[in-house]
Design a protein around this motif. Structure first.
Motif, mmCIF file in Angstrom:
data_model
loop_
_atom_site.group_PDB
_atom_site.id
_atom_site.type_symbol
_atom_site.label_atom_id
_atom_site.label_comp_id
_atom_site.label_asym_id
_atom_site.label_seq_id
_atom_site.Cartn_x
_atom_site.Cartn_y
_atom_site.Cartn_z
ATOM 1 N N UNK A 1 0.813 -1.225 0.000
ATOM 2 C CA UNK A 1 0.000 0.000 0.000
ATOM 3 C C UNK A 1 0.845 1.273 0.000
ATOM 4 N N UNK A 2 2.137 1.152 -0.209
ATOM 5 C CA UNK A 2 3.016 2.324 -0.201
ATOM 6 C C UNK A 2 2.634 3.288 -1.323
ATOM 7 N N UNK A 3 2.475 4.569 -0.981
ATOM 8 C CA UNK A 3 2.113 5.601 -1.962
ATOM 9 C C UNK A 3 3.189 6.673 -2.096
ATOM 10 N N UNK A 4 4.333 6.471 -1.442
ATOM 11 C CA UNK A 4 5.397 7.460 -1.506
ATOM 12 C C UNK A 4 6.103 7.426 -2.862
ATOM 13 N N UNK A 5 6.754 8.536 -3.204
ATOM 14 C CA UNK A 5 7.470 8.650 -4.463
ATOM 15 C C UNK A 5 8.919 8.225 -4.261
ATOM 16 N N UNK A 6 9.390 7.355 -5.147
ATOM 17 C CA UNK A 6 10.768 6.907 -5.044
ATOM 18 C C UNK A 6 11.045 5.722 -5.940
ATOM 19 N N UNK B 1 13.834 -3.098 -1.601
ATOM 20 C CA UNK B 1 14.001 -1.988 -0.668
ATOM 21 C C UNK B 1 13.442 -0.767 -1.376
ATOM 22 N N UNK B 2 13.054 0.244 -0.617
ATOM 23 C CA UNK B 2 12.469 1.461 -1.208
ATOM 24 C C UNK B 2 13.318 2.657 -0.813
ATOM 25 N N UNK B 3 13.703 3.444 -1.792
ATOM 26 C CA UNK B 3 14.440 4.696 -1.569
ATOM 27 C C UNK B 3 13.517 5.847 -1.897
ATOM 28 N N UNK B 4 13.086 6.555 -0.879
ATOM 29 C CA UNK B 4 12.164 7.674 -1.041
ATOM 30 C C UNK B 4 12.861 8.861 -1.704
ATOM 31 N N UNK B 5 12.164 9.484 -2.662
ATOM 32 C CA UNK B 5 12.685 10.691 -3.290
ATOM 33 C C UNK B 5 12.454 11.866 -2.355
ATOM 34 N N UNK B 6 13.402 12.788 -2.341
ATOM 35 C CA UNK B 6 13.273 13.956 -1.453
ATOM 36 C C UNK B 6 12.555 15.069 -2.120
#
Length: 135
Positions: free
Chosen positions: A41-46, A130-135
């Motif tokens: 369910x991850x909705x973050x950008x990266x 693994x997930x690397x979130x964009x800043x």
């Protein structure tokens, strides 16, 4: 014949570097239970990377809610990020998705994705990434 990948490690090295479920999925071609993965369910950008070697596999822009119980994507970050191999296990015919850098099992590809985005669904195990979130 076994394919050689840019990242080659012994099974002992993989076991030392990966947690038990990630090892089972990436190295033994297992799967996680549906609707349980941390990125489902991850909705973050990266960028989603192979947990075995850090190879960038998918961008969050390609992620969508397919309702399948695993993270689903419409395309990899590049065609050479993954390897597609036929999988005849479990009395099924599927296209297996492997990391092109280390050969780790990521999931499967199906022809039932969104028609307006190419019609392909990459169904991927959270524990293989693994997930690397964009800043």
């Amino acid at each position: 014949m076994k394919k050689n990948y840019p990242i080659e490690k012994s099974e002992e090295e993989w076991k030392a570097e990966l947690d038990e479920i990630s090892y089972h999925v990436l190295r033994e071609k297992g799967t996680e239970r549906p609707n349980t993965g941390q990125y489902y369910l991850n909705r973050e950008t990266g960028i989603y990377e192979c947990k075995g070697c850090g190879n960038p596999i998918f961008h969050s822009d390609a992620k969508y809610d397919s309702g399948c119980g695993w993270p689903a994507f419409t395309e990899p970050v590049s065609a050479d990020a993954i390897e597609v191999k036929m999988d005849y296990s479990h009395f099924m015919i599927r296209e297996e998705i492997l990391c092109a850098n280390c050969g780790g099992h990521l999931g499967h590809r199906f022809p039932d994705g969104p028609k307006d985005r190419g019609g392909i669904r990459y169904c991927i195990n959270s524990v293989s990434m693994d997930f690397k979130k964009e800043k």
